[in-house]
Scaffold this active site. Structure first.
Site, PDB file in Angstrom:
ATOM      1  CB  SER A  76      44.951  -9.125  41.952  1.00 28.04           C
ATOM      2  OG  SER A  76      46.086  -8.682  41.182  1.00 28.04           O
ATOM      3  CG  ASP A 107      42.204  -9.353  46.034  1.00 30.73           C
ATOM      4  OD1 ASP A 107      40.976  -9.344  46.673  1.00 30.73           O
ATOM      5  OD2 ASP A 107      42.703  -8.308  46.073  1.00 30.73           O
ATOM      6  CG  HIS A 120      37.744  -5.945  49.302  1.00 36.53           C
ATOM      7  ND1 HIS A 120      38.603  -6.306  48.270  1.00 36.53           N
ATOM      8  CD2 HIS A 120      37.175  -6.685  49.668  1.00 36.53           C
ATOM      9  CE1 HIS A 120      38.352  -7.582  48.100  1.00 36.53           C
ATOM     10  NE2 HIS A 120      37.262  -7.600  49.208  1.00 36.53           N
ATOM     11  N   GLY A 121      40.225  -2.222  50.641  1.00 33.32           N
ATOM     12  CA  GLY A 121      40.835  -0.915  50.652  1.00 33.32           C
ATOM     13  C   GLY A 121      40.962  -0.458  52.196  1.00 33.32           C
ATOM     14  CG  ASN A 150      40.986  -7.655  51.188  1.00 30.47           C
ATOM     15  OD1 ASN A 150      41.028  -8.524  51.959  1.00 30.47           O
ATOM     16  ND2 ASN A 150      40.371  -7.659  50.008  1.00 30.47           N
ATOM     17  CG  ASP A 168      48.136  -4.389  46.823  1.00 30.00           C
ATOM     18  OD1 ASP A 168      49.310  -4.262  47.194  1.00 30.00           O
ATOM     19  OD2 ASP A 168      47.529  -4.397  45.647  1.00 30.00           O
ATOM     20  NE  ARG A 205      49.759  -2.369  44.644  1.00 33.84           N
ATOM     21  CZ  ARG A 205      48.895  -1.811  43.512  1.00 33.84           C
ATOM     22  NH1 ARG A 205      48.741  -0.909  43.007  1.00 33.84           N
ATOM     23  NH2 ARG A 205      48.408  -3.101  43.094  1.00 33.84           N
ATOM     24  NE  ARG A 254      72.726 -10.513  45.601  1.00 30.40           N
ATOM     25  CZ  ARG A 254      73.719 -11.161  45.495  1.00 30.40           C
ATOM     26  NH1 ARG A 254      73.826 -12.516  45.677  1.00 30.40           N
ATOM     27  NH2 ARG A 254      74.733 -10.927  44.985  1.00 30.40           N
TER      28      ARG A 254
HETATM   29  P1  13P Z   1      44.277  -1.101  49.467  1.00 27.69           P
HETATM   30  O1  13P Z   1      44.450  -0.320  48.339  1.00 27.69           O
HETATM   31  O2  13P Z   1      43.636  -0.177  50.684  1.00 27.69           O
HETATM   32  O3  13P Z   1      45.483  -1.689  50.053  1.00 27.69           O
HETATM   33  O4  13P Z   1      43.087  -2.343  49.506  1.00 27.69           O
HETATM   34  C1  13P Z   1      43.528  -3.547  48.952  1.00 27.69           C
HETATM   35  C2  13P Z   1      42.373  -4.458  48.469  1.00 27.69           C
HETATM   36  O5  13P Z   1      41.272  -4.202  48.836  1.00 27.69           O
HETATM   37  C3  13P Z   1      42.853  -5.511  47.343  1.00 27.69           C
HETATM   38  O6  13P Z   1      41.593  -6.400  47.330  1.00 27.69           O
HETATM   39  O1  G3H Z   2      42.136  -4.742  44.717  1.00 24.84           O
HETATM   40  C1  G3H Z   2      43.229  -4.422  44.052  1.00 24.84           C
HETATM   41  C2  G3H Z   2      44.535  -4.915  44.672  1.00 24.84           C
HETATM   42  O2  G3H Z   2      45.023  -4.064  45.334  1.00 24.84           O
HETATM   43  C3  G3H Z   2      45.148  -5.623  43.579  1.00 24.84           C
HETATM   44  O3  G3H Z   2      45.726  -4.804  42.763  1.00 24.84           O
HETATM   45  O4  G3H Z   2      44.929  -5.706  40.543  1.00 24.84           O
HETATM   46  O5  G3H Z   2      46.780  -3.842  40.524  1.00 24.84           O
HETATM   47  O6  G3H Z   2      47.177  -6.249  41.187  1.00 24.84           O
HETATM   48  P1  G3H Z   2      46.077  -5.273  41.249  1.00 24.84           P
HETATM   49 ZN    ZN Z   3      39.793  -5.314  46.798  1.00 27.10          ZN
HETATM   50 NA    NA Z   4      39.666 -10.842  48.187  1.00 23.10          NA
END
Ligand code: 13P
Ligand code: G3H
Ligand code: ZN
Ligand code: NA
Length: 304
Positions: A49, A82, A207-208, A250, A252, A256, A277
């Site tokens: 991102s 992204d 996404h999401g 997608n 993320d 996390r 580590r």
């Molecule tokens: P999540 O928050 O569901 O992992 O989605 C990530 C995303 O869409 C990044 O572009």
């Molecule tokens: O779409 C968002 C992704 O989860 C990336 O998140 O903008 O906090 O790096 P970020």
């Molecule tokens: Zn996204």
């Molecule tokens: Na993307």
């Protein structure tokens, strides 16, 4: 090898599977994801991102991604921007060696989104780089009633893809970013997917798409975290979407959660430890586990 998003998703269409696009910000994330790709023999999309570009100061990200490639010559990898916001950001990503970019003009008026996306497509395609664009706004279906959320309109999507020439289209079907996607039961407009796909004929992006596994949330909470009411997209819904034309998924938030659970566990169980580590190592393992299970679930395993 480094491949474009276009190449990656074309193979996925042929094979009828989905490819996970995982967000990266540091070495352990990149290593954990690549370990999962190796173990499951999966193609993979590493995406950064704008926040990631800033966090890594560009140079570190560039060389960390090159290291991933060098260490895994047999795995097809896409380096993807992204949620790019401008041609300027796209140029930065391409200068770092990205083979794919997203331009997210979904917050703009239709004509402005078309114009911005078109300008990015022209720039990127001239350089052999793929483009993902977005139409509609992410968010829960209930919020749609209030007019805050605009699910992707199939007819508009057809015109959008024809006029922009984008290689992949991110759709809004009721998902949202983060760990709190639904107030109650997950609800998605999956019926929109085949209709959009039939009209646009380019691979679709969700996404999401984190599933927010309750066992990870429970682990976070067990070791002192405080997350209440978190909900994600059920794996079965993603598998359904893949059958209907979604090819890029997608993720993320799940990474996390895996990191946070692993680090908290070490801190609580072994408060005497202070060598990074000893907690970043387990975090990296936890990433590999969750990513490998997504690669299996999306059907990408065995396709590298
Ligand atoms: P999540 O928050 O569901 O992992 O989605 C990530 C995303 O869409 C990044 O572009
Ligand atoms: O779409 C968002 C992704 O989860 C990336 O998140 O903008 O906090 O790096 P970020
Ligand atoms: Zn996204
Ligand atoms: Na993307």
């Amino acid at each position: 090898p480094l491949i474009t998003l276009y190449q990656c998703l074309r193979e996925a269409e042929k094979g009828g599977y989905g490819v996970g696009a995982f967000n990266v910000n540091n070495m352990e994330q990149i290593q954990g994801i690549m370990q999962a790709a190796r173990q499951t023999r999966s193609p993979v999309i590493l995406q950064a991102s704008r926040g990631a570009l800033k966090y890594t100061n560009l140079t570190y990200l560039k060389h960390l991604l090159q290291a991933a490639l060098e260490e895994n010559p047999d795995i097809p990898v896409v380096f993807h921007l992204d949620h790019g916001d401008s041609l300027e950001t796209v140029k930065t990503a391409i200068s770092l060696g990205f083979s794919s970019v997203m331009i997210d003009g979904s917050h703009l008026e239709f004509e402005q989104n078309v114009a911005l996306t078109r300008s990015v497509v022209e720039y990127a395609h001239e350089r052999g780089v793929s483009v993902e664009a977005e139409l509609g706004t992410l968010g829960g279906i209930e919020e749609d009633v209030a007019g805050k959320v605009k699910l992707t309109d199939p007819v508009q999507a057809e015109e959008f893809v024809r006029r922009t020439g984008c290689d992949a289209l991110a759709v809004a079907i009721g998902t949202s970013h983060g760990a709190y996607k639904f107030k109650a039961e997950p609800k998605l407009a999956l019926d929109l997917v085949p209709e959009i796909y039939r009209r646009v004929r380019v691979p679709l992006v969700m996404h999401g798409s984190s599933s927010v596994p309750q066992e990870l949330v429970e682990e976070v909470n067990r070791y002192g975290g405080r997350m209440a009411g978190s909900r994600g997209v059920p794996i079965e819904s993603i598998q359904q979407a893949i059958k209907l034309g979604v090819r890029k998924i997608n993720v993320d938030t799940d990474i996390r959660l895996a990191v946070t659970a692993a680090v908290r566990k070490v801190f609580v169980e072994s408060p005497e430890k202070f060598d990074p580590r000893e907690y970043l190592g387990p975090a990296r393992e936890a990433i590999a586990r969750v990513v490998a299970s997504r690669m299996e679930a999306f059907g990408a395993a065995g396709h590298a």
